[in-house]
Design a protein around this motif. Structure first.
Motif, PDB file in Angstrom:
ATOM      1  N   ALA A 161       6.856   8.528   8.283  1.00 53.30           N
ATOM      2  CA  ALA A 161       5.817   7.648   7.714  1.00 53.30           C
ATOM      3  C   ALA A 161       6.062   7.384   6.234  1.00 53.30           C
ATOM      4  N   ARG A 162       6.552   8.390   5.518  1.00 51.81           N
ATOM      5  CA  ARG A 162       6.872   8.182   4.091  1.00 51.81           C
ATOM      6  C   ARG A 162       8.061   7.235   3.947  1.00 51.81           C
ATOM      7  N   TRP A 163       9.064   7.394   4.793  1.00 54.03           N
ATOM      8  CA  TRP A 163      10.241   6.518   4.715  1.00 54.03           C
ATOM      9  C   TRP A 163       9.838   5.062   4.983  1.00 54.03           C
ATOM     10  N   LEU A 164       8.920   4.852   5.905  1.00 57.35           N
ATOM     11  CA  LEU A 164       8.486   3.497   6.248  1.00 57.35           C
ATOM     12  C   LEU A 164       7.626   2.850   5.167  1.00 57.35           C
ATOM     13  N   SER A 165       7.068   3.655   4.286  1.00 50.84           N
ATOM     14  CA  SER A 165       6.145   3.139   3.284  1.00 50.84           C
ATOM     15  C   SER A 165       6.852   2.256   2.260  1.00 50.84           C
TER      16      SER A 165
ATOM     17  N   GLY B 274       3.567   5.972  -0.295  1.00 46.80           N
ATOM     18  CA  GLY B 274       2.578   6.721   0.481  1.00 46.80           C
ATOM     19  C   GLY B 274       3.114   7.033   1.868  1.00 46.80           C
ATOM     20  N   GLU B 275       2.243   6.904   2.857  1.00 44.75           N
ATOM     21  CA  GLU B 275       2.636   7.093   4.257  1.00 44.75           C
ATOM     22  C   GLU B 275       2.196   5.854   5.028  1.00 44.75           C
TER      23      GLU B 275
END
Length: 198
Positions: free
Chosen positions: A139-143, A147-148
């Motif tokens: 989720a952090r990588w996708l932000s 954020g997440e």
């Protein structure tokens, strides 16, 4: 037959964890017996219990390994687009929502591939904790803002889960396309980029 060296024992353990990370995603934890797992890598059934207390203990290590593999793939997407994380993210989404990824259960995303098995684990179990850590990482990588991005992650995982469950019908392809279209700030490509390392 003599005892294996410490180095060989460590290599055997590494092979068991890698095989479990793949087979658990491909077939599900309950469908993979210890005998199946050991046969996959050419080791004896008894050798498993010299390495692990139980299959549940292995699930935690396999979950950690599967998310480490995912982190390495995400890093490769970033390497393809130096200094341009948005393009790396778009590339990942194109791959994630592709028929190629949908059909590659064993090497596919652990967020999707392990979710049903982890949901059946104890709420205070170490496998569940390892899974949650992996979800946070993804989720952090996708932000786009540090954020997440849980909304995008949820859409990706939900779409892939439904697409896999409907393989064989036209609905499967339509689910992948609809999710891609619904995601903001991405553009579908006619052909998904290759998975890193392939």
């Amino acid at each position: 037959m003599g005892r294996v060296s410490q180095a060989q024992a460590q290599e055997n353990r590494k092979q068991i964890v890698a095989a479990a990370a793949r087979l658990f995603r491909e077939r599900g934890v309950q469908a993979v017996s210890v005998a199946d797992l050991m046969a996959e890598i050419g080791l004896t059934h008894g050798g498993f219990y010299r390495q692990f207390a139980s299959k549940e203990a292995l699930l935690t290590e396999a979950t950690v390994q599967a998310f480490a593999d995912l982190a390495a793939s995400l890093a490769e997407f970033d390497l393809r687009h130096p200094g341009d994380h948005d393009s790396a993210r778009d590339d990942l989404i194109d791959y994630y929502l592709s028929a190629e990824h949908r059909d590659d259960l064993g090497e596919g995303c652990p967020t999707t591939g392990l979710s049903a098995d982890i949901a059946n684990e104890a709420t205070d179990g170490s496998a569940r904790e390892a899974y949650a850590d992996g979800v946070r990482l993804f989720a952090r990588w996708l932000s786009r803002d540090g954020g997440e991005d849980l909304a995008t992650l949820s859409m990706l995982v939900g779409a892939l889960t439904l697409a896999r469950a409907t393989i064989g019908s036209d609905l499967s392809e339509r689910i992948l396309a609809a999710a891609h279209e619904a995601l903001p700030d991405t553009t579908a490509t006619p052909e998904a980029p290759a998975r890193p390392g392939s």
